[in-house]
Scaffold this motif. Structure first.
Motif, PDB file in Angstrom:
ATOM      1  N   PRO A 124       0.809  -1.230   0.000  1.00  0.00           N
ATOM      2  CA  PRO A 124       0.000   0.000   0.000  1.00  0.00           C
ATOM      3  C   PRO A 124       0.837   1.272   0.000  1.00  0.00           C
ATOM      4  N   GLU A 125       2.042   1.205   0.558  1.00  0.00           N
ATOM      5  CA  GLU A 125       2.884   2.403   0.620  1.00  0.00           C
ATOM      6  C   GLU A 125       3.181   2.957  -0.763  1.00  0.00           C
ATOM      7  N   LEU A 126       3.321   2.102  -1.757  1.00  0.00           N
ATOM      8  CA  LEU A 126       3.520   2.576  -3.127  1.00  0.00           C
ATOM      9  C   LEU A 126       2.193   2.983  -3.755  1.00  0.00           C
ATOM     10  N   LEU A 127       1.152   2.204  -3.534  1.00  0.00           N
ATOM     11  CA  LEU A 127      -0.154   2.536  -4.107  1.00  0.00           C
ATOM     12  C   LEU A 127      -0.627   3.912  -3.662  1.00  0.00           C
ATOM     13  N   GLU A 128      -0.290   4.299  -2.432  1.00  0.00           N
ATOM     14  CA  GLU A 128      -0.702   5.601  -1.916  1.00  0.00           C
ATOM     15  C   GLU A 128      -0.023   6.759  -2.639  1.00  0.00           C
ATOM     16  N   ARG A 129       1.064   6.476  -3.345  1.00  0.00           N
ATOM     17  CA  ARG A 129       1.802   7.530  -4.052  1.00  0.00           C
ATOM     18  C   ARG A 129       1.362   7.666  -5.513  1.00  0.00           C
ATOM     19  N   LEU A 130       0.417   6.825  -5.935  1.00  0.00           N
ATOM     20  CA  LEU A 130      -0.031   6.849  -7.319  1.00  0.00           C
ATOM     21  C   LEU A 130      -1.234   7.777  -7.490  1.00  0.00           C
ATOM     22  N   LEU A 131      -1.420   8.246  -8.706  1.00  0.00           N
ATOM     23  CA  LEU A 131      -2.551   9.101  -9.024  1.00  0.00           C
ATOM     24  C   LEU A 131      -3.152   8.649 -10.347  1.00  0.00           C
ATOM     25  N   ALA A 132      -4.458   8.426 -10.352  1.00  0.00           N
ATOM     26  CA  ALA A 132      -5.175   8.080 -11.578  1.00  0.00           C
ATOM     27  C   ALA A 132      -5.894   9.320 -12.092  1.00  0.00           C
ATOM     28  N   VAL A 133      -5.821   9.530 -13.398  1.00  0.00           N
ATOM     29  CA  VAL A 133      -6.434  10.698 -14.024  1.00  0.00           C
ATOM     30  C   VAL A 133      -7.270  10.211 -15.194  1.00  0.00           C
ATOM     31  N   ARG A 134      -8.570  10.433 -15.110  1.00  0.00           N
ATOM     32  CA  ARG A 134      -9.512   9.943 -16.114  1.00  0.00           C
ATOM     33  C   ARG A 134     -10.006  11.114 -16.962  1.00  0.00           C
ATOM     34  N   LEU A 135      -9.642  11.112 -18.232  1.00  0.00           N
ATOM     35  CA  LEU A 135     -10.066  12.142 -19.167  1.00  0.00           C
ATOM     36  C   LEU A 135     -11.310  11.652 -19.905  1.00  0.00           C
ATOM     37  N   HIS A 136     -12.416  12.369 -19.744  1.00  0.00           N
ATOM     38  CA  HIS A 136     -13.679  11.976 -20.376  1.00  0.00           C
ATOM     39  C   HIS A 136     -13.744  12.530 -21.794  1.00  0.00           C
ATOM     40  N   LEU A 137     -13.924  11.627 -22.745  1.00  0.00           N
ATOM     41  CA  LEU A 137     -14.045  12.020 -24.152  1.00  0.00           C
ATOM     42  C   LEU A 137     -15.500  12.138 -24.590  1.00  0.00           C
ATOM     43  N   ASP A 138     -16.408  11.757 -23.720  1.00  0.00           N
ATOM     44  CA  ASP A 138     -17.842  11.892 -23.964  1.00  0.00           C
ATOM     45  C   ASP A 138     -18.494  12.340 -22.665  1.00  0.00           C
ATOM     46  N   ASP A 139     -19.660  12.958 -22.777  1.00  0.00           N
ATOM     47  CA  ASP A 139     -20.432  13.247 -21.581  1.00  0.00           C
ATOM     48  C   ASP A 139     -20.764  11.935 -20.870  1.00  0.00           C
ATOM     49  N   CYS A 140     -20.715  11.966 -19.557  1.00  0.00           N
ATOM     50  CA  CYS A 140     -21.011  10.768 -18.765  1.00  0.00           C
ATOM     51  C   CYS A 140     -22.009  11.149 -17.683  1.00  0.00           C
ATOM     52  N   GLY A 141     -23.291  10.968 -18.001  1.00  0.00           N
ATOM     53  CA  GLY A 141     -24.349  11.266 -17.048  1.00  0.00           C
ATOM     54  C   GLY A 141     -24.729  10.052 -16.229  1.00  0.00           C
ATOM     55  N   ALA A 142     -25.779  10.195 -15.454  1.00  0.00           N
ATOM     56  CA  ALA A 142     -26.204   9.117 -14.560  1.00  0.00           C
ATOM     57  C   ALA A 142     -26.583   7.853 -15.315  1.00  0.00           C
ATOM     58  N   GLY A 143     -27.024   7.987 -16.569  1.00  0.00           N
ATOM     59  CA  GLY A 143     -27.431   6.819 -17.342  1.00  0.00           C
ATOM     60  C   GLY A 143     -26.326   6.189 -18.160  1.00  0.00           C
ATOM     61  N   ASP A 144     -25.098   6.721 -18.066  1.00  0.00           N
ATOM     62  CA  ASP A 144     -23.986   6.232 -18.886  1.00  0.00           C
ATOM     63  C   ASP A 144     -23.003   5.349 -18.126  1.00  0.00           C
ATOM     64  N   GLY A 145     -23.399   4.869 -16.962  1.00  0.00           N
ATOM     65  CA  GLY A 145     -22.530   3.993 -16.185  1.00  0.00           C
ATOM     66  C   GLY A 145     -21.329   4.694 -15.593  1.00  0.00           C
TER      67      GLY A 145
END
Length: 226
Positions: A124-145
């Motif tokens: 976990p000590e390494l996992l805590e140093r990671l960062l995930a960045v999600r770039l949305h290429l489409d709109d993602c509303g409540a109905g888009d999962g």
């Protein structure tokens, strides 16, 4: 955003990329899957355009105080959810990282191979140093999962299934809806899940970047670092 990332484990950066830049990315052959014959690709960082994008995002994230200046991009995964390729993901944490080769160390576990590359679950000590960045290429509303996350769960370390379920029951979930061009920034240890899209005409394409320290430790080397 920095306070939200630290306290809740995630933050939204609205309109991080403009419409023209997003359209260029969305129209690339590796991303624009008109035949809907697969759900994504976990090895996009080797594409020159993707490496350039990862470097540009790193500079912006670093400038905003969300990422260490010497961090590197180590993976980019395309997730592509649509009417033809629709799925749900159960509650989990992102525990595996892409590395160059297997290392004999008892602290490293769950070795696997995906698309020909080596993956491992580090401490976990390494996992805590990671960062995930999600770039949305489409709109993602409540109905888009969209992703559903358990705020603050990244501060509880690695969780087994029972502990994860108990934490979700106690703290609830937040649906991370987003617009085209938004960045969803999150810690990999944040508990998250997603449902199937319920809007059949919708489409959800996301470029999921993973950033980490230049030297991961444990005698490991990244399979690719940009």
């Amino acid at each position: 955003m920095r306070d939200s990332l630290n306290e809740r484990g995630f933050a939204l950066w609205p309109d991080a990329l403009g419409p023209a830049e997003v359209e260029t990315l969305a129209s690339r052959p590796a991303v624009n899957d008109s035949t809907e014959d697969d759900a994504g690709d976990r090895d996009l960082l080797r594409e020159p355009w993707c490496g350039e994008l990862a470097a540009a995002l790193r500079e912006r994230l670093s400038g905003a105080g969300l990422l260490a200046a010497d961090a590197v991009a180590v993976q980019c995964t395309l997730f592509r959810k649509s009417a033809g390729r629709n799925w749900k993901v159960t509650l989990h944490q992102d525990l595996s990282i892409p590395v160059a080769a297997r290392v004999d160390d008892a602290r490293l576990s769950a070795w696997s191979r995906k698309q020909g590359g080596a993956f491992v679950q580090p401490p976990p000590e390494l996992l805590e140093r990671l960062l995930a960045v999600r770039l949305h290429l489409d709109d993602c509303g409540a109905g888009d999962g969209p992703l559903r996350v358990v705020p603050g769960s990244h501060r509880h370390g690695r969780l087994d299934a029972d502990a994860a379920a108990a934490l979700r029951a106690a703290q609830g979930e937040t649906a991370c809806t987003a617009r085209r061009g938004d960045l969803l920034i999150m810690r990999p240890l944040l508990l998250h899940a997603s449902s199937k899209a319920t809007r059949p005409e919708g489409r959800r394409r996301v470029l999921h970047f993973l950033y980490g320290p230049r030297e991961p430790g444990y005698a490991l080397h990244w399979s690719l670092a940009i």
